[in-house]
Enzyme design. Structure first.
Site, PDB file in Angstrom:
ATOM      1  N   LYS A   1       0.856  -1.196   0.000  1.00 22.84           N
ATOM      2  CA  LYS A   1       0.000   0.000   0.000  1.00 22.84           C
ATOM      3  C   LYS A   1       0.886   1.239   0.000  1.00 22.84           C
ATOM      4  O   LYS A   1       1.705   1.433   0.888  1.00 22.84           O
ATOM      5  CB  LYS A   1      -0.906  -0.016   1.241  1.00 22.84           C
ATOM      6  CG  LYS A   1      -1.701   1.284   1.464  1.00 22.84           C
ATOM      7  CD  LYS A   1      -2.628   1.180   2.668  1.00 22.84           C
ATOM      8  CE  LYS A   1      -3.277   2.518   3.008  1.00 22.84           C
ATOM      9  NZ  LYS A   1      -4.139   2.450   4.209  1.00 22.84           N
TER      10      LYS A   1
ATOM     11  N   ASP B   1      -2.611  10.020   4.073  1.00 20.33           N
ATOM     12  CA  ASP B   1      -4.016   9.631   4.220  1.00 20.33           C
ATOM     13  C   ASP B   1      -4.742  10.594   5.153  1.00 20.33           C
ATOM     14  O   ASP B   1      -4.684  10.453   6.371  1.00 20.33           O
ATOM     15  CB  ASP B   1      -4.103   8.202   4.763  1.00 20.33           C
ATOM     16  CG  ASP B   1      -5.550   7.729   4.936  1.00 20.33           C
ATOM     17  OD1 ASP B   1      -6.472   8.417   4.418  1.00 20.33           O
ATOM     18  OD2 ASP B   1      -5.753   6.680   5.575  1.00 20.33           O
TER      19      ASP B   1
ATOM     20  N   LYS C   1     -10.266  12.511   8.546  1.00 19.34           N
ATOM     21  CA  LYS C   1      -9.806  12.057   9.859  1.00 19.34           C
ATOM     22  C   LYS C   1      -9.770  13.227  10.842  1.00 19.34           C
ATOM     23  O   LYS C   1      -9.613  14.379  10.430  1.00 19.34           O
ATOM     24  CB  LYS C   1      -8.374  11.498   9.747  1.00 19.34           C
ATOM     25  CG  LYS C   1      -8.275  10.151   9.066  1.00 19.34           C
ATOM     26  CD  LYS C   1      -6.825   9.678   9.026  1.00 19.34           C
ATOM     27  CE  LYS C   1      -6.700   8.331   8.344  1.00 19.34           C
ATOM     28  NZ  LYS C   1      -7.412   7.241   9.028  1.00 19.34           N
TER      29      LYS C   1
ATOM     30  N   ASP D   1       1.505   6.057   5.819  1.00 18.77           N
ATOM     31  CA  ASP D   1       0.546   5.149   5.198  1.00 18.77           C
ATOM     32  C   ASP D   1       1.090   4.512   3.904  1.00 18.77           C
ATOM     33  O   ASP D   1       0.383   3.767   3.240  1.00 18.77           O
ATOM     34  CB  ASP D   1      -0.768   5.900   4.927  1.00 18.77           C
ATOM     35  CG  ASP D   1      -1.990   5.003   5.082  1.00 18.77           C
ATOM     36  OD1 ASP D   1      -1.855   3.917   5.671  1.00 18.77           O
ATOM     37  OD2 ASP D   1      -3.069   5.396   4.596  1.00 18.77           O
TER      38      ASP D   1
ATOM     39  N   ASP E   1     -12.303   6.894   3.835  1.00 15.53           N
ATOM     40  CA  ASP E   1     -11.090   6.645   4.623  1.00 15.53           C
ATOM     41  C   ASP E   1     -10.673   5.164   4.569  1.00 15.53           C
ATOM     42  O   ASP E   1      -9.589   4.811   5.011  1.00 15.53           O
ATOM     43  CB  ASP E   1     -11.316   7.098   6.071  1.00 15.53           C
ATOM     44  CG  ASP E   1     -10.016   7.272   6.836  1.00 15.53           C
ATOM     45  OD1 ASP E   1      -8.943   7.238   6.194  1.00 15.53           O
ATOM     46  OD2 ASP E   1     -10.070   7.439   8.067  1.00 15.53           O
TER      47      ASP E   1
ATOM     48  N   GLU F   1      -9.483   3.604   2.171  1.00 11.68           N
ATOM     49  CA  GLU F   1      -8.946   3.770   0.816  1.00 11.68           C
ATOM     50  C   GLU F   1      -7.877   2.745   0.475  1.00 11.68           C
ATOM     51  O   GLU F   1      -7.645   2.463  -0.712  1.00 11.68           O
ATOM     52  CB  GLU F   1      -8.389   5.191   0.644  1.00 11.68           C
ATOM     53  CG  GLU F   1      -6.943   5.400   1.114  1.00 11.68           C
ATOM     54  CD  GLU F   1      -6.723   5.168   2.602  1.00 11.68           C
ATOM     55  OE1 GLU F   1      -7.713   5.173   3.357  1.00 11.68           O
ATOM     56  OE2 GLU F   1      -5.566   4.947   3.022  1.00 11.68           O
TER      57      GLU F   1
ATOM     58  N   ARG G   1      -7.716  -0.472   0.840  1.00 11.58           N
ATOM     59  CA  ARG G   1      -8.263  -1.641   0.145  1.00 11.58           C
ATOM     60  C   ARG G   1      -8.693  -1.282  -1.280  1.00 11.58           C
ATOM     61  O   ARG G   1      -8.662  -2.124  -2.174  1.00 11.58           O
ATOM     62  CB  ARG G   1      -9.429  -2.221   0.962  1.00 11.58           C
ATOM     63  CG  ARG G   1     -10.540  -1.246   1.212  1.00 11.58           C
ATOM     64  CD  ARG G   1     -11.471  -1.658   2.351  1.00 11.58           C
ATOM     65  NE  ARG G   1     -10.933  -1.296   3.667  1.00 11.58           N
ATOM     66  CZ  ARG G   1     -11.555  -1.519   4.818  1.00 11.58           C
ATOM     67  NH1 ARG G   1     -12.731  -2.121   4.846  1.00 11.58           N
ATOM     68  NH2 ARG G   1     -11.017  -1.150   5.952  1.00 11.58           N
TER      69      ARG G   1
END
Ligand code: BES
Ligand code: MN
Ligand code: ZN
Length: 498
Positions: A269, A274, A281, A292, A351, A353, A355
């Site tokens: 990833k 993020d 968030k 991230d 959020d 994201e 996946r």
């Protein structure tokens, strides 16, 4: 850092700025410490008894011991002798490294690898020592206005018998390469998101391919990603002015005979920041979402190590990378996108994201007809709640792959813990408007994330590592750990025919 072996006969006569010996609790000296003690008339044992508790990770420096040639003797605590394991060996060498770096010595000799250890053979002990010492030399200094002078410490020699030395050398080479991979992953993680952008990761892959001749990098830009129809990945990238990249970094072993086995694919990833997107968030600790992309960083770190060692098996790294930001062009809760696999996805929370970008990379991995696919992702806060900062979360339906990865994590002191991935959880991803929703609600959040990914992995053996709790440290020690590069390399080394 240079690693070597030495078989010099008499320990008390070794000329070195720092000579490290192990001491167990209850005043028990290792054979090397005992040899030095006899040379200095019992002084070492007396000091160790009086003022050294020998707990794992402890150290005590003794200067100018009479009868001993080394400038200083460094006592390293190994804990209780019956409990002695590889972890104590690793902690002892972290302590040795910090002592040597602080003292500004140019070199050191360690006697500890000669000690038998129930959970690590000599190759593994040498590998571990070279890895932790290399990692201990990591310092983040890129974005300070003045940089500290380079460390003086240049080499570490393992004191061993002649037959041991031959065995240890392979481990040292492996450990140094793994340590360099760990440090690359840490550096990429620690860089701020305004420096370490998707394009920066792409450039890093290209730089690695220039440095190592077994590596080939391909960096696809937005147009090419569109042509591939990665609708899910692109929907996340849409919220940012920073363009996405899709990286493939491939290690092809230099020996033609080693190219026949199907490749192992690593997917990481690569969200370089993020913010959560429209499902934004809270502000607290949001800076940590620069981490991230640590899954991507661990893929680059592992490929670097694989290339440096010229592993005898094809390894392919795949990285979807973009930012997840709120904006007028960002995806919205309720939006439905079509993934590369053709499956449609209702984005109920922007959020979730990770996946969304990984699913397209996992579908892309099919084209390599892999032996196995392993993805690494800082995927869920729920995994941190479940496992804290000790274990990475392991999800797989493949018992054999689970056993191999768990063993690799244990051996490399980079542990993972298996969490459930059963069909009974799949129901939580049901959508009234698309083939699947991208979230499953609060219960079992790490598992439903893995369940989502599993819908894109039907064509090969697959495992997922959720590294949200293990990829970086918080608080005063804030910084990337380079995990799970050690686990991955332990696994890959075991999958490579000698
Ligand atoms: N990158 C985060 C996961 C994360 C959060 C890692 C905190 C480390 C610390 C991921 O993209 C995310 O936001 N996940 C959500 C999923 C939820 C919306 C279903 C989460 O875990 O809250
Ligand atoms: Mn997120
Ligand atoms: Zn994320």
């Amino acid at each position: 850092m240079e690693f070597s072996t030495t078989t010099a006969g008499s320990l008390p006569l070794i000329k070195t700025p720092a000579l490290a010996v192990g001491v167990f609790q209850d005043g028990i000296l290792s054979p090397a410490a005992d040899a030095l003690d006899r040379a200095c008339g019992g002084k070492l044992r007396a000091i160790a008894r009086a003022e050294f508790d020998a707990s794992p990770g402890s150290s005590l420096t003794l200067h100018a011991l009479e009868g001993i040639t080394a400038d200083r003797v460094i006592l390293l605590g190994l804990g209780r002798q019956p409990d002695y394991r590889a972890e104590a060996l690793a902690r002892a060498h972290q302590a040795l490294a910090s002592t040597c770096l602080k003292a500004g010595v140019s070199g050191a000799v360690t006697t500890l690898c000669a000690l038998e250890c129930p959970d690590a053979d000599l190759t593994q002990r040498a590998r571990l020592v070279a890895r932790v010492v290399t990692a201990a030399t990591y310092r983040y200094d890129t974005t300070f206005s003045t940089r500290p002078p380079a460390a003086k410490w240049r080499n570490l020699a393992l004191h061993l018998t002649r037959t041991q030395a031959a065995q240890a050398r392979a481990g040292l080479v492996q450990g140094a390469a793994i340590g360099a991979g760990v440090n690359l992953a840490r550096q990429l993680g620690d860089l701020p998101a305004n420096v370490c952008t998707p394009r920066y990761l792409g450039r890093t892959a290209k730089d690695l391919a220039r440095e190592f001749k077994t590596l080939k990098a391909e960096v696809l830009d937005q147009k090419k990603i569109e042509a591939l129809k990665m609708g899910s990945f692109l929907s996340v990238a849409r919220g940012s002015a920073e363009p996405p990249v899709f990286i493939t970094l491939r290690h092809t072993p230099s020996a033609a005979s080693a190219r026949k086995a199907p490749p192992i694919v690593l997917v990481g990833k690569g969200i370089t920041f993020d913010a959560g997107g429209i499902s934004i968030k809270p502000a607290a600790a949001m800076d940590e979402m620069k981490y991230d992309m640590c899954g991507a960083a661990s893929v680059l770190g592992a490929l670097r190590a694989a290339a440096e060692l010229d592993l005898s098996r094809e390894i392919i790294g795949i990285i979807p990378s973009c930012e997840n930001l709120p904006s007028g062009t960002a995806n919205k809760p309720g939006d439905i996108v079509t993934s590369l696999s053709g499956q449609t996805i209702e984005i109920l929370n922007t959020d979730a994201e990770g996946r969304l970008i990984l699913c397209d990379a996992l579908t892309y991995a099919e084209r390599f007809k892999p032996e196995a696919v392993i993805d690494m992702a800082t995927l869920t806060g729920a995994c941190v709640v479940a496992l804290g900062h000790v274990n990475s979360g392991l999800f797989t339906r493949d018992e054999d792959l689970a056993a191999r990865l768990l063993a690799a994590g244990r051996e490399a002191l980079d542990p993972a813990w298996r969490l459930p991935l059963e069909d009974a959880y799949q129901d939580m991803l049901k959508s009234n408007f698309a083939d699947t929703a991208n979230i499953g609600g609060r219960p079992a959040g790490a598992t439903t994330a893995a369940c989502f990914l599993s819908r894109f992995t039907g064509k090969y053996r697959w495992a997922h590592l959720d590294i949200a709790g293990t990829a970086w440290l918080q608080g005063k020690e804030k910084g990337a750990t380079g995990r799970p590069v050690p686990l991955l390399m332990q696994y890959l080394l075991a999958q490579c025919p000698a």
